[in-house]
Each structure stands twice: as structure tokens, then as C-alpha cells.
Design an enzyme around this catalytic site. Structure first.
Site: not given
Length: 615
Positions: A362, A366, A405, A408, A420, A449, A470
Site C-alpha cells: 500500500a 498519491k 492500485s 488514475k 501506478k 483518507s 476545481t
């Protein structure tokens, strides 16, 4: 104080049992008790006063907290009283002791149950309703859901320390059979559609949604009904959070975004998972991260591995997860390992010493915008780190290696996604020549997270806004951390080697809709109390994430929420040794150019942006 408490209870019980005998005589003879039987009963007082308290002591009636007496305690009283009465009858028939009419024993048994049980319940009533300090204006509560969870909430609120602060006024439930019924003395006042009227009529201060198993769409509908009422809205934890099936008042919390997105609980094959984790040495890299520490290590611990290796390069994160697991899990050997996944020597030493049989990888960088600024670090950690750990697993004969994974990695437009994707290809290539079962598990964003959008939005709302989004059309797939972790572990049990598993993420969600939901759940109005500002798409971001390329497609597995990607043969072409050596020979200022060149050449579906193509 404890011994005196027991002595007092023994004396009270001795008196009550003798009262039951004389009351039975009084009832049997309609108040005109023959003097012979009065005399006989008096001779039995010492025996009664010895046998009954002795049996009660044996059945541990004096070791219970009667302020919390329930049906179970009453059943224990009946059992102890029955045993005592049986011994008493045997004694008076075996020895030359006074005898009474046989019907007296049955009547006395019934009366003694009433008196002993009543004395305990009386103490509970005194404690709950007379000894507790009472708030002059307790919060008036309405509970949505008159089922098992609602019943537990009422019991907790009525009988724990918060009972003086909250008064349960009633339930609402859509079941017609429950209308105008009572649950623990609290009436069912109507259905969910009646909530606004009930709030006004009964001056409700707080609504608790006691429906932990309903899907998120149902919670959302209830929230929409409750929102105009202007009262506090709370809920029970979802099933993922109620591990032991109990409800406590301190677990009742504000309705959160996870509740609105709640899906059907993940059903995992416990026997299958236990088969590959129990009594094994399990290594988790990135053990201090959101996925690793918050759920993966805890879930693995449930399946009784022989040893759990926690690997992380952050001292503080590693310390916290190690301390937490040691406090929560008994009998499990936990070994914290501070190491960098890029450190070939240290990783090989760890595999040689501990021989991990199952590896969950893990560890990864990220954050998309940050990795755009530091592609060299993204490449080294996510690509080289994966290769180092995966090759060590192969070299030392690990049974299974599971790469965590991301969506993305599909047609990546970012450095993070491309790294990744290369990590997936490394794992796929190794699976072709290794006895280790290598597999990747691909899923989207994880709610809550660290550094994810939800904590950011909450922080911005707490600061009074604005909430920054965004793009108005930006969409993402979301899962809760427990949901994702359970499916990852299940996928590991299903791995045969070389698979890329894709988890069922449901439907993608607009980020701006999430922002509005969080603002409303905070008791505020979007675009009025809290402004939403669109800041523009950041480098490397896509408006829509994908779980598959157009060429891949999926194959169903035996688990309805897990699919296997049909991998394109060309995806295995990555010649990582020569490419990585080329990168490592480059000087730092050329990292961006060299890495971008590698991604364009080697990563399937990679869409290099013009800014990066020019270096």
C-alpha cells in the site's frame, strides 16, 4: 463497601423470603392462619434464612450491578429461587422439621420471585428517576426507525449518564404495523413524512436516524425531509463501524457524507480469507497510511495471522499504528519496521529475516498535484519501490503479493497515475515467471483518507469558507475505507496470479454535489452561508476518472463486487530494467524530461500534457 453491600442484600433477601412464606400462608387461609402453621413457619425461619441467601450467593446474585437490572437478571433470580425452594422442600421432608401445606411452597415461590425481583427493579427505578441529577431543560429527541437499533438507542438514552440531558419524545417509522405502538414506553408518532409536523408539535431539538443498515439513498431522503426543520441531525454508525453489534451513546454522531453514500454491506467469504491469512506472516507496506493503518491492518488482525509486519518510512505514523494495534488486538505478534520501500538492502533483509508469506503493498505517493511538481520522487517511490518489494517477494518465496492500485492508472494524464500503471505492469510481468501469486487491485477515491477532498471541505467549512472545487463537472468514484479494504482482502484470496482486480465503485459523484451536501450537513446553506468557488482543473487531473480502458473490459468473478480486467497483451511490453536504468543515470534537472519520455513510450493510454512534453 463491597462486603457491606453484600451483607445488607443478604439480610434484605432473608427478610423478603420469610415474608413470602407468611404471605403465602395468609393467602392460602384467607387471612385466618391456623396457629399450628404459624408455629411451624416460625421454626423454619433459620432454615429459610440460610438456604435461600446461600443459593443466591452461589448463583452470584450479589455480584451484579442491580442499578442496571434487565430481563436476564430477572431470569437469574427465578433460577436461583427455584433451586433454593427445591433444596428447602427436600430438607423439610428428609429431616424432622416443621411442615406446611404443599400449596404454600408454590405460592411462596411465586411471591419470593416477585419480592426479590421487585426489590432489584425498585433500586433501578430509584437510581434512574430519583437519584440522577435532572436537567431543567433536556433536549427533546425524535428517533427515525422503531426497530432493533432504535430500541437500543432508547435504552441507552434512558439508562446511561446522558438520560438526564436527552428526552426521547417518540419514534417515526414507515411500517404501518408499528403506528400508534409503544417501544420501551415511547410512542411511534407517525411516518417519516410526518417529521416536519412532529418537530413543530413536540418542540423537537434533535433527530436521530437509527437505521444503520439502510442504503445511502434512503438516508439522503430522510436528511432531505429533516433539513427544513432546523434541528440537529444525528445517526448511528453504519454496519462497517458497528463491529461488535452494539450501540453506545458516544457512538451516535452527526450525519456525515459517508452516510449519504452508504451502500449494501460488503459480504466477504470469511472461510476463504481466513484460509490464506490465518497463521501466516503478513507484511503491510505503507502501514501508517490511510488505507494501511485505518483499516487494512485492523481487518487482517481479525483473521489471526501468526505475525503482522508493519512497514512504513514515517516514524510517527508507524508509532501510532503500532501502539493502536497493541492496545486493541490481543495475542498477535506485531512487528513495526521502519524502512523505505526503495531501499533494496533493507527490504531484502526484512524478507530474508521474517519470510512474509502474504504482502499487501500500500506504500505510494498519491497526491496528484504534488507528484506533478516532483515526478522524480513519484517515479522512485511508486515504480522503483514497487519493483523492489515485488522482486523481494518473488526472491524469498512469498505466497501472494497484492498491489493497491488506483483508477488514475487508467489512461493516465498525471504522473501519479502513470507511475501506478507502471507498477501494475511490473506486477503483471513478475507473475509470468514467479511462483508468487501477484495481483493488483484497482479502485477510486477513499472517503476520509488523509489529504482527500472530504477532510479538506470540512476544514474549509469550519473556517467559514469558501469551499474550493476545481470544476463544476468534476466527477470521482468513492468508497469508504472499510469497504475498500474488505474487498482488497477478498480479492487477495481470489488471486491466481497476474490479475488486475477492479472493485465495484457504484456511480461516480460530482465533487460539487459532495461540497453542497457537506455544507448542508453542517447546518449551513451552500452559496449563501458558505460560498463555493471554482478554481480550475489542476495539472494532471481529469474531469472523469475511469476504472477501465476502452480495450480492457472485465470478467466477472465469484464475488459480485469484484471483477477481473481483461488485460491487453501489449500492456506487458514495459522493459523496466533498461528504462529505469536510463532514468537513474539522468541528472536531477533532466528527471522530468526523461520520466515524461518513459511514460509516453511505455505507459498504455498515457496522455502527456504539453507542459510536460516541453520539459
Amino acid at each position: 463497601m463491597g462486603i457491606w453491600r453484600k451483607i445488607i442484600l443478604i439480610l434484605i433477601d432473608a427478610v423478603l423470603i420469610n415474608v413470602a412464606i407468611f404471605a403465602a400462608l395468609w393467602l392460602r387461609f384467607d387471612g385466618n392462619i391456623p396457629s399450628t402453621y404459624i408455629k411451624e413457619a416460625r421454626t423454619l425461619i433459620p432454615l429459610i434464612s440460610l438456604i435461600f441467601p446461600a443459593c443466591f450467593y452461589y448463583f452470584k446474585l450479589y455480584n451484579r450491578l442491580w442499578a442496571y437490572a434487565s430481563v436476564r437478571e430477572l431470569l437469574n433470580i427465578v433460577t436461583a429461587n427455584t433451586a433454593a425452594m427445591s433444596i428447602f422442600i427436600v430438607c423439610i421432608y428428609l429431616f424432622p422439621l416443621g411442615r406446611l401445606p404443599r400449596s404454600i411452597y408454590l405460592i411462596a415461590w411465586l411471591l419470593s420471585n416477585l419480592l426479590i425481583g421487585g426489590s432489584r427493579l425498585t433500586w433501578r427505578i430509584v437510581r434512574d428517576y430519583y437519584l440522577k441529577p435532572r436537567s431543567s431543560s433536556p433536549q427533546r429527541v425524535l428517533i427515525v426507525g422503531a426497530g432493533d437499533a432504535g430500541a437500543m438507542v432508547v435504552r441507552e438514552l434512558q439508562h446511561n449518564g446522558n438520560g438526564n440531558q436527552k428526552q426521547v419524545v417518540g419514534f417515526v417509522d414507515d411500517d404501518p404495523a408499528k403506528q400508534k405502538m409503544y417501544l420501551h414506553g415511547v410512542p411511534v408518532l407517525g411516518t417519516r413524512d410526518d417529521i416536519p409536523a412532529l418537530v413543530e408539535r413536540h418542540d423537537i431539538d434533535e433527530i436521530i436516524i437509527a437505521m444503520p443498515s439502510v442504503p445511502g439513498a434512503e438516508v439522503r431522503r430522510i436528511v432531505e425531509i429533516c433539513r427544513p426543520c432546523g434541528v440537529k441531525l444525528k445517526t448511528l454508525p453504519g454496519l462497517y463501524e458497528i463491529i461488535d453489534g452494539s450501540v453506545r451513546v458516544n457512538r451516535i454522531r452527526d450525519v456525515d457524507l459517508e452516510d449519504l453514500l452508504r451502500r449494501e454491506p460488503v459480504q466477504v467469504n470469511m472461510a476463504e480469507i481466513a484460509g490464506y491469512l490465518r497463521d501466516q506472516v503478513v507484511l503491510v507496506t505503507g502501514a501508517g497510511g490511510s488505507i494501511g493503518s485505518e483499516e487494512l491492518c485492523r481487518q487482517i488482525a481479525r483473521f489471526q495471522p501468526r505475525q503482522l509486519l508493519l512497514l512504513d518510512n514515517c516514524e510517527n505514523n508507524l508509532f501510532e499504528i503500532d501502539l493502536e494495534l497493541r492496545n486493541q488486538v490481543d495475542g498477535l505478534e506485531i512487528t513495526p519496521l521502519m524502512a523505505d520501500v526503495k531501499d533494496v538492502t533493507k527490504i531484502n533483509y526484512i524478507f530474508e529475516r521474517y519470510k512474509p508469506q502474504v504482502v499487501f503493498h500500500a506504500a505510494a505517493y498519491k497526491h496528484v498535484p504534488m507528484m506533478e511538481l516532483h515526478p522524480d520522487e513519484a517515479f522512485k517511490n511508486n515504480v522503483l519501490g514497487t519493483r523492489v518489494v515485488a522482486e523481494a517477494a518473488d526472491r524469498h518465496g512469498s505466497r501472494a503479493f497484492i498491489l493497491i492500485s488506483t483508477d488514475k492508472a487508467v489512461n493516465p494524464t498525471s504522473v501519479m497515475g502513470a507511475t501506478k500503471r507502471l507498477a501494475e505492469i511490473i506486477v503483471q510481468n513478475l507473475s509470468r515467471q514467479s511462483q508468487t501469486k501477484f495481483a493488483s487491485v484497482r479502485f477510486g477515491n477513499v472517503l476520509g483518507s488523509r489529504g482527500s477532498v472530504v477532510p479538506l471541505f470540512k476544514k474549509q467549512i469550519a473556517q467559514g469558507g469558501p469551499v474550493t472545487v476545481t470544476h463544476p463537472e468534476m466527477k470521482r468514484y468513492f468508497m469508504t475505507i472499510p469497504e475498500a479494504v474488505q474487498l482488497v482482502i477478498q480479492a487477495g484470496a481470489m488471486a491466481e496470479g497476474g490479475e488486475t482486480f477492479v472493485l465495484d465503485m457504484g456511480e461516480p459523484i460530482k465533487i460539487v454535489d459532495m461540497a453542497r451536501d457537506l455544507i448542508r450537513l453542517s447546518g449551513l446553506r451552500p452559496d449563501e452561508d458558505i460560498k463555493i468557488v471554482f478554481t480550475g482543473v489542476r495539472p494532471g487531473e481529469k474531469l472523469y476518472e475511469e476504472l477501465l480502458t476502452a480495450e480492457e473490459g472485465t470478467v466477472a468473478t465469484r464475488h459480485e463486487r469484484i471483477f477481473v480486467v481483461r488485460v491487453n497483451a501489449d500492456d506487458h511490453k514495459f522493459t523496466e530494467i533498461s528504462a529505469i536504468n536510463k532514468i537513474l543515470k539522468g541528472v536531477a534537472p533532466k528527471y522530468r524530461e526523461l520520466i515524461n519520455e518513459l511514460f509516453v513510450e511505455e505507459v498504455p493510454g498515457y496522455k502527456a500534457m504539453a507542459r510536460r512534453q516541453t520539459g
